[in-house]
Design an enzyme around this catalytic site. Structure first.
Site, mmCIF file in Angstrom:
data_model
loop_
_atom_site.group_PDB
_atom_site.id
_atom_site.type_symbol
_atom_site.label_atom_id
_atom_site.label_comp_id
_atom_site.label_asym_id
_atom_site.label_seq_id
_atom_site.Cartn_x
_atom_site.Cartn_y
_atom_site.Cartn_z
ATOM 1 C CB THR A 1 -0.896 -0.014 1.248
ATOM 2 O OG1 THR A 1 -1.716 -1.171 1.190
ATOM 3 C CG2 THR A 1 -1.779 1.220 1.319
ATOM 4 N N GLY B 1 3.509 -2.992 8.772
ATOM 5 C CA GLY B 1 3.626 -3.246 10.217
ATOM 6 C C GLY B 1 5.082 -3.496 10.593
ATOM 7 C CD GLU C 1 -4.033 -8.519 4.038
ATOM 8 O OE1 GLU C 1 -4.243 -9.047 2.939
ATOM 9 O OE2 GLU C 1 -2.906 -8.172 4.429
#
Lengths: 551, 551
Positions: A34, A73, A317
């Site tokens: 992303t 993350g 997701e």
């Protein structure tokens, strides 16, 4: 995220080189797809990886601010390696997005490498410890062999070699994560409903009869209405998750043997189940929080963290709306195939019989309700198809007609998904309790029936439109619903105990096994840093001058 | 909270003594009613204020842990005075809860006074700066004259003198706060929908046509579906809030002249409007956040803070379910009065004509839809009354039959409330735009119609049960709804600009006037304390030893 991606998209040689180091935690990694400007539309990603045959390296570059990776993350301050998805350029041609293993920090000093801009994205609604990061490149060079080359390759001289395998094979990881999410959110919903049910057995409120003590709030029917559907949904999603997992394993097995024709069905199924389960779980967790009144708002109840964690899964997701529209594509195609009399895959075979189902006389049995839910789904798909065709008759293209019908298409895909969940929950309950004791079977069936009747009452409009249910049936089912709440009340605490969570996992002042709700709330309050001194410095600095009119 | 309470419940002498100091900020105060063990059930509060005629003081005491006050805003580390609600004991008799002005901290040192235990309650889901506190007493003495004696008194010798005035007069402050909340949440919803609509005009996604740029996400019908109802609801709640305020002012005026018979209607109205408006506003703010995808999850979007702030209003000052059941009590009584042919107050006069309304032929006009919503409310109240009576016939008491019917009663009160909001929004739109330009009137009417049709489609089940709407009407209205989204699209940004929020008020990276979404997101990220140094100490302390297998 790191290890499955390497496993899925790397060659065996790359796996042999990197996996042991990843598993040994020598290198910590994340997945960076992303970008600030692009999430859903992966084709639109802007980060480029341009091959330089002179040095046999890829040059990573972020041509714009919106090309910066966002969300990874552990990316902010932790990882030293990344799987970066970038537009691959070689010999002046763009071959679309591909994954690359990119080192971003020095292994010894942890400093970002030259040409790498990396940091933390700042505070978020939840996931406070996720260290989500941003990542940009200024002509950062990466060895050719760091391209994950299982499905496509760039040769030394810069020649691009397309994957010989099925283009849809890379769906595997994506579908895997969605399948996993279905029972991850079921698990978190089970935690929330355990906390709220235990609290409702401790908390007492009001005095309907002057001579008696305040009743447990779990005795109030409105409280049962808020909680029992949460218990039932945790079961429904868990059962559906396991069933989806089995389906996934079967399809992946078939794919390895070269059979890929069941993949679209799995993809359509996983998409809508991910969307609906994450959305329902989040709403029901929030409902558990509401059911705990003000104390549910305390961070120490753990309900706020559970909500902010699970509500994120509705977006990441695959966004809720986007995923339901993907399922809708599949359903509209299936509808057309059913019209043409073609063979149907199992989860949409009901479309063939939809005319029959709709006329079948309504009955209040679980089987009857499930059949009616399929009739609703078929009715909504048909209505959507009719809307698209009506619009095309006015001269619109299919894509424009589709776009104008998307509100209905989302609702049709949701109805399909609810029919699948209801059917799976009902059949799995029957199957799994066939060898249980009569008392266990009875409670599990009550819970299952509660779930089905709840959704009948939530969807009376659709059922009155697309089934033969009558107003009298609705009134009778409302009564039955209230009966089921009473029947389940004595087993409510037992049902959440059966989830078998340890206190450490629930991490909640309201939901601990010992029921010391008020003591724990106060114990946690006393730990607040603000309580470390009786009078804060802020009093002397700001408050006192303010109160004396000197500020 | 402090000043209105003093004004409402203190004598003129007390007001003269305390109000100037409160308004001058020499004393800072809060209201401490809720206890760790009691919120909704005020009669159950445990804090005691026992009068000692020897010293002419009240002795404040917390006999249990659950008697500790909990939640008071600013109580934790800030205020030096509190309005404490406690059970009043004098001459050995308990006279129920009464309000007292209690000094809790030294005015000079800010130290808690002896016998006072006060601190902060710890982290919450939102309201991070509210300094919510707890408060307990160990025989803390307060002068007799600190009892707020407007409605009841304790004389020097300990004689309790009951208020000569109407017992319901103390409802005033409570109703006032609920009335205020209706437009406070409308205001916050307007903020959220401004942020999400502006962002949707900046954000681009996907490429339906290969030769054209990615469209603004505001062009997607599903996005319009998420946002335009938010704009319409902000208007609906604002209009209803103003109308409710006028009603409140009129009723308070009448009360001062001794006329209290319209108070129950106001109370019923304010209760359901507070419940439904806070709940709807919170859901729609969250929907705005969903509509902004991942970036909506960033704290810098301000959408998480708006949600966690507004969702709290669903609980405080009267819980959603509790308030709707209070309205339901009023509606059931009104139904019985209508059956007996008694005169009805304005907001429930529709119950007299309910039989007529239900048979009136459905039509798709705004007036027709509003009338049908009243028919739904009447139908649900009647069904609830029938359920209660059926249960009483089996031998249950009214209270037990009521309790078993509460799920239906909550739904009936919600339906009543939606009819009132729809009706008010429609009538106020007609009234307020009567002198507007034709173009403004047209857009305002489209927005109003969108709101009404949206709720028809949300409540088809109820309408198919309690009105003459047909399946064909539902299909036609679905089409009309989609048309209205298209019609409103060109004015969407204009509509949120008309809310006229300054950037400082929106406080959002996604919603600023200049549309520099991505630049602002990055600017905020760079401010994260974690980004102050390229490598955090945590790397050397934990991460490096961990990666080298030494932890």
């Amino acid at each position: 995220m790191f290890v499955p991606t390497i496993m899925g998209q790397a060659t065996p040689e790359q796996q042999a080189q990197w996996l042991p180091r990843a598993l040994n935690m020598e290198i910590l990694g994340t997945y960076a797809q992303t970008e600030l400007g692009h999430g859903t539309f992966i084709r639109g990603l802007e980060t480029t990886a341009t091959y330089d045959p002179e040095t046999e390296e890829f040059i990573f570059h972020s041509p714009t601010l919106t090309a910066y990776k966002w969300w990874g993350g552990g990316l902010g301050k932790t990882v030293n390696f990344c799987i970066v998805v970038a537009q691959l350029y070689t010999k002046g041609v763009c071959y679309g997005t591909h994954p690359f293993l990119v080192q971003i920090r020095d292994e010894e000093t942890h400093m970002p490498l030259p040409g790498v801009f990396v940091g933390e994205v700042g505070p978020r609604m939840g996931f406070h410890t996720a260290d989500n990061g941003y990542l940009g490149f200024d002509h950062h060079r990466v060895p050719r062999m760091n391209m994950l080359m299982k499905n496509a390759q760039v040769l030394k001289d810069g020649t691009y070699v397309k994957s010989a395998k099925h283009g849809k094979l890379s769906y595997g990881t994506m579908v895997f994560v969605r399948v996993e999410l279905v029972y991850e959110v079921a698990f978190n919903l089970a935690k929330a409903v355990t906390i709220a049910t235990r609290y409702s057995a401790v908390r007492r409120q009001c005095q309907p009869r002057p001579d008696q003590p305040e009743p447990q709030i779990l005795d109030y029917v409105t409280q049962q209405h808020k909680l029992f559907i949460g218990i039932a949904t945790a079961h429904a999603l868990q059962f559906t998750g396991y069933w989806l997992w089995d389906t996934f394993a079967r399809v992946i097995g078939e794919m390895k043997e070269g059979k890929t024709d069941t993949l679209p069905e799995l993809h359509a199924l996983a998409s809508c189940l991910k969307a609906v389960s994450t959305s329902d779980a989040a709403s029901l967790i929030e409902q558990c929080r509401f059911a705990c009144g003000g104390h549910g708002y305390m961070a120490s109840s753990n309900l706020p963290a559970l909500y902010t964690f699970v509500t994120a899964t509705r977006t990441y997701e695959g966004d809720y709306t986007v995923l339901l529209l993907q399922t809708a594509r599949y359903l509209v195609k299936a509808w057309e195939q059913a019209e043409e009399g073609k063979a149907m895959t199992p989860t949409v075979s009901y479309l063939v019989h939809s005319a029959y189902n709709r006329k079948a006389k309504w009955n209040n049995s679980c089987e009857g309700i499930t059949r009616a839910f399929y009739a609703v789904a078929a009715g909504k798909i048909e209505a959507s198809v009719n809307s698209i065709r009506r619009r095309m008759k006015t001269g619109l293209s299919f894509e424009d007609a589709w776009e104008l019908t998307t509100v209905q298409l989302v609702a049709a895909a949701e109805a399909h998904c609810r029919a699948v969940i209801s059917d799976t929950y009902w059949k799995e309950t029957e199957r799994m309790t066939s060898s249980s004791s009569a008392s266990v079977r009875s409670v599990m069936r009550q819970l299952n029936e509660l779930f089905l009747v709840y959704w009948v009452l939530e969807r009376t409009g659709d059922l009155l439109m697309y089934s033969t249910i009558s107003g009298k049936d609705v009134i009778a089912l409302q009564q039955r619903y209230e009966e089921l709440l009473s029947l389940l009340r004595p087993n409510a605490v037992g049902l959440v105990e059966a989830f078998d969570f340890r206190d450490e996992i629930l991490n909640s002042t309201l939901g601990a096994y010992d029921g010391r709700v008020y003591e724990r709330l106060m114990e946690e309050a006393l730990k607040s840093p603000l309580n470390a001194e009786p009078v804060n410095q802020s009093f002397h600095k700001y408050l006192k001058p303010f109160m004396q009119g000197k500020l």
